[in-house]
Motif scaffolding. Structure first.
Motif, PDB file in Angstrom:
ATOM      1  N   GLN A  60      -1.828  11.258 -23.205  1.00  0.00           N
ATOM      2  CA  GLN A  60      -0.940  11.979 -22.312  1.00  0.00           C
ATOM      3  C   GLN A  60       0.485  11.916 -22.859  1.00  0.00           C
ATOM      4  N   SER A  61       1.261  12.897 -22.515  1.00  0.00           N
ATOM      5  CA  SER A  61       2.665  12.929 -22.907  1.00  0.00           C
ATOM      6  C   SER A  61       3.429  11.819 -22.184  1.00  0.00           C
ATOM      7  N   GLY A  62       4.404  11.233 -22.882  1.00  0.00           N
ATOM      8  CA  GLY A  62       5.266  10.227 -22.281  1.00  0.00           C
ATOM      9  C   GLY A  62       4.774   8.804 -22.376  1.00  0.00           C
ATOM     10  N   ILE A  63       3.695   8.561 -23.125  1.00  0.00           N
ATOM     11  CA  ILE A  63       3.167   7.209 -23.295  1.00  0.00           C
ATOM     12  C   ILE A  63       3.802   6.597 -24.546  1.00  0.00           C
ATOM     13  N   ARG A  64       4.153   5.342 -24.449  1.00  0.00           N
ATOM     14  CA  ARG A  64       4.777   4.636 -25.568  1.00  0.00           C
ATOM     15  C   ARG A  64       3.699   3.889 -26.348  1.00  0.00           C
ATOM     16  N   VAL A  65       3.651   4.103 -27.663  1.00  0.00           N
ATOM     17  CA  VAL A  65       2.694   3.441 -28.557  1.00  0.00           C
ATOM     18  C   VAL A  65       3.478   2.460 -29.419  1.00  0.00           C
ATOM     19  N   ASP A  66       3.098   1.163 -29.358  1.00  0.00           N
ATOM     20  CA  ASP A  66       3.843   0.167 -30.134  1.00  0.00           C
ATOM     21  C   ASP A  66       2.987  -0.626 -31.120  1.00  0.00           C
ATOM     22  N   GLN A  67       1.675  -0.321 -31.190  1.00  0.00           N
ATOM     23  CA  GLN A  67       0.807  -1.025 -32.139  1.00  0.00           C
ATOM     24  C   GLN A  67      -0.449  -0.213 -32.406  1.00  0.00           C
ATOM     25  N   ALA A  68      -0.929  -0.293 -33.628  1.00  0.00           N
ATOM     26  CA  ALA A  68      -2.227   0.267 -34.007  1.00  0.00           C
ATOM     27  C   ALA A  68      -3.099  -0.884 -34.494  1.00  0.00           C
ATOM     28  N   SER A  69      -4.403  -0.797 -34.223  1.00  0.00           N
ATOM     29  CA  SER A  69      -5.338  -1.842 -34.632  1.00  0.00           C
ATOM     30  C   SER A  69      -6.540  -1.210 -35.310  1.00  0.00           C
ATOM     31  N   LEU A  70      -7.129  -1.968 -36.193  1.00  0.00           N
ATOM     32  CA  LEU A  70      -8.278  -1.494 -36.950  1.00  0.00           C
ATOM     33  C   LEU A  70      -9.288  -2.627 -37.066  1.00  0.00           C
ATOM     34  N   LEU A  71     -10.564  -2.318 -36.809  1.00  0.00           N
ATOM     35  CA  LEU A  71     -11.684  -3.223 -37.091  1.00  0.00           C
ATOM     36  C   LEU A  71     -12.379  -2.671 -38.323  1.00  0.00           C
ATOM     37  N   TRP A  72     -12.537  -3.502 -39.363  1.00  0.00           N
ATOM     38  CA  TRP A  72     -12.983  -2.972 -40.650  1.00  0.00           C
ATOM     39  C   TRP A  72     -13.479  -4.086 -41.566  1.00  0.00           C
ATOM     40  N   GLU A  73     -14.094  -3.679 -42.647  1.00  0.00           N
ATOM     41  CA  GLU A  73     -14.382  -4.573 -43.766  1.00  0.00           C
ATOM     42  C   GLU A  73     -14.584  -3.736 -45.010  1.00  0.00           C
ATOM     43  N   THR A  74     -14.367  -4.348 -46.159  1.00  0.00           N
ATOM     44  CA  THR A  74     -14.623  -3.681 -47.435  1.00  0.00           C
ATOM     45  C   THR A  74     -15.609  -4.515 -48.240  1.00  0.00           C
ATOM     46  N   GLU A  75     -16.283  -3.841 -49.158  1.00  0.00           N
ATOM     47  CA  GLU A  75     -17.198  -4.506 -50.091  1.00  0.00           C
ATOM     48  C   GLU A  75     -16.896  -4.003 -51.486  1.00  0.00           C
ATOM     49  N   GLU A  76     -17.312  -4.812 -52.451  1.00  0.00           N
ATOM     50  CA  GLU A  76     -17.074  -4.509 -53.858  1.00  0.00           C
ATOM     51  C   GLU A  76     -15.563  -4.464 -54.090  1.00  0.00           C
ATOM     52  N   ALA A  77     -15.037  -3.474 -54.788  1.00  0.00           N
ATOM     53  CA  ALA A  77     -13.600  -3.441 -55.099  1.00  0.00           C
ATOM     54  C   ALA A  77     -12.810  -2.505 -54.191  1.00  0.00           C
ATOM     55  N   ALA A  78     -13.432  -1.982 -53.139  1.00  0.00           N
ATOM     56  CA  ALA A  78     -12.704  -1.092 -52.224  1.00  0.00           C
ATOM     57  C   ALA A  78     -11.581  -1.861 -51.548  1.00  0.00           C
ATOM     58  N   ARG A  79     -10.487  -1.136 -51.240  1.00  0.00           N
ATOM     59  CA  ARG A  79      -9.381  -1.758 -50.523  1.00  0.00           C
ATOM     60  C   ARG A  79      -8.635  -0.710 -49.715  1.00  0.00           C
ATOM     61  N   ARG A 126     -10.032  -7.806 -38.155  1.00  0.00           N
ATOM     62  CA  ARG A 126      -9.152  -7.060 -37.261  1.00  0.00           C
ATOM     63  C   ARG A 126      -7.738  -7.150 -37.816  1.00  0.00           C
ATOM     64  N   THR A 127      -7.094  -5.985 -37.897  1.00  0.00           N
ATOM     65  CA  THR A 127      -5.707  -5.917 -38.322  1.00  0.00           C
ATOM     66  C   THR A 127      -4.911  -5.218 -37.228  1.00  0.00           C
ATOM     67  N   ASP A 128      -3.839  -5.871 -36.789  1.00  0.00           N
ATOM     68  CA  ASP A 128      -2.914  -5.302 -35.814  1.00  0.00           C
ATOM     69  C   ASP A 128      -1.617  -4.973 -36.547  1.00  0.00           C
ATOM     70  N   LEU A 129      -1.189  -3.723 -36.442  1.00  0.00           N
ATOM     71  CA  LEU A 129      -0.003  -3.256 -37.157  1.00  0.00           C
ATOM     72  C   LEU A 129       1.026  -2.741 -36.159  1.00  0.00           C
ATOM     73  N   PRO A 130       2.232  -3.305 -36.153  1.00  0.00           N
ATOM     74  CA  PRO A 130       3.244  -2.807 -35.227  1.00  0.00           C
ATOM     75  C   PRO A 130       3.678  -1.384 -35.579  1.00  0.00           C
ATOM     76  N   VAL A 131       3.890  -0.581 -34.569  1.00  0.00           N
ATOM     77  CA  VAL A 131       4.481   0.746 -34.724  1.00  0.00           C
ATOM     78  C   VAL A 131       5.963   0.555 -34.373  1.00  0.00           C
ATOM     79  N   GLU A 132       6.780   0.460 -35.408  1.00  0.00           N
ATOM     80  CA  GLU A 132       8.210   0.175 -35.230  1.00  0.00           C
ATOM     81  C   GLU A 132       9.055   1.224 -35.941  1.00  0.00           C
ATOM     82  N   PRO A 133       9.894   1.939 -35.209  1.00  0.00           N
ATOM     83  CA  PRO A 133      10.056   1.852 -33.762  1.00  0.00           C
ATOM     84  C   PRO A 133       8.847   2.469 -33.047  1.00  0.00           C
ATOM     85  N   ALA A 134       8.660   2.043 -31.820  1.00  0.00           N
ATOM     86  CA  ALA A 134       7.569   2.584 -31.003  1.00  0.00           C
ATOM     87  C   ALA A 134       7.760   4.094 -30.841  1.00  0.00           C
ATOM     88  N   ILE A 135       6.654   4.796 -30.657  1.00  0.00           N
ATOM     89  CA  ILE A 135       6.672   6.255 -30.496  1.00  0.00           C
ATOM     90  C   ILE A 135       6.335   6.589 -29.046  1.00  0.00           C
TER      91      ILE A 135
END
Length: 163
Positions: A60-79, A126-135
């Motif tokens: 919805q419009s007008g919501i403040r987003v201050d962090q993005a998160s990702l659940l993931w894994e890599t194998e072999e040489a992927a990054r 799990r990686t948590d990444l700040p959205v700075e400045p928040a959007i």
């Protein structure tokens, strides 16, 4: 404050086809497209290739987003070499330094004993990444993840934190 999580099958690939993606988990039909299943969405990026993966969020419009998160894994040489968010298709905000491999904290899952035989092994992070400045949203957002090959990336979900 709360998080909105997307299931892994929501991920959209920018580059597809056998020139970009190879066979995953010994399933011939995954070449060029990856493997979506209940546990994760998995892709084998070919050597010398980088593939963008996009997680679209309808907000919805007008919501403040201050962090993005990702659940993931890599194998072999992927990054994972770069993560950013896009707002309204034109505003891009970097969430980590490009070309610096992403790290995370272990996010293990222990399935119930009666179902354990059906679950693939996992080294989920799990990686948590700040959205700075928040959007503050006016439009949709997407979390964009660049993966360098060769190797497998498995996505288990992606989230935005709303305040």
């Amino acid at each position: 404050m709360h998080e909105i999580w997307l299931a892994p099958a929501a991920v959209q690939l920018q580059e597809i086809g056998p020139d970009w993606l190879d066979i995953v988990d010994e399933k011939d039909w995954t070449t060029g497209f990856g493997f979506h299943r209940g546990f994760s969405s998995s892709f084998r990026v070919r050597p010398g290739r980088q593939v963008w993966f996009h997680f679209p969020f309808q907000l919805q419009s007008g919501i403040r987003v201050d962090q993005a998160s990702l659940l993931w894994e890599t194998e072999e040489a992927a990054r994972i070499s770069w993560v950013c968010v896009h707002h309204g298709g034109m505003q891009r905000q970097h969430l980590c330094e490009p070309n610096v491999p992403l790290t995370g904290t272990p996010a293990p899952f222990d399935p119930p004993a009666e179902w354990r035989q059906f679950y693939p092994p996992s080294n989920r992070l799990r990686t948590d990444l700040p959205v700075e400045p928040a959007i503050t949203t006016c439009y949709g957002m997407q979390l964009c993840v660049l993966v360098d090959g060769p190797g497998i990336i498995r996505f288990y979900g992606a989230a935005l934190r709303l305040t």
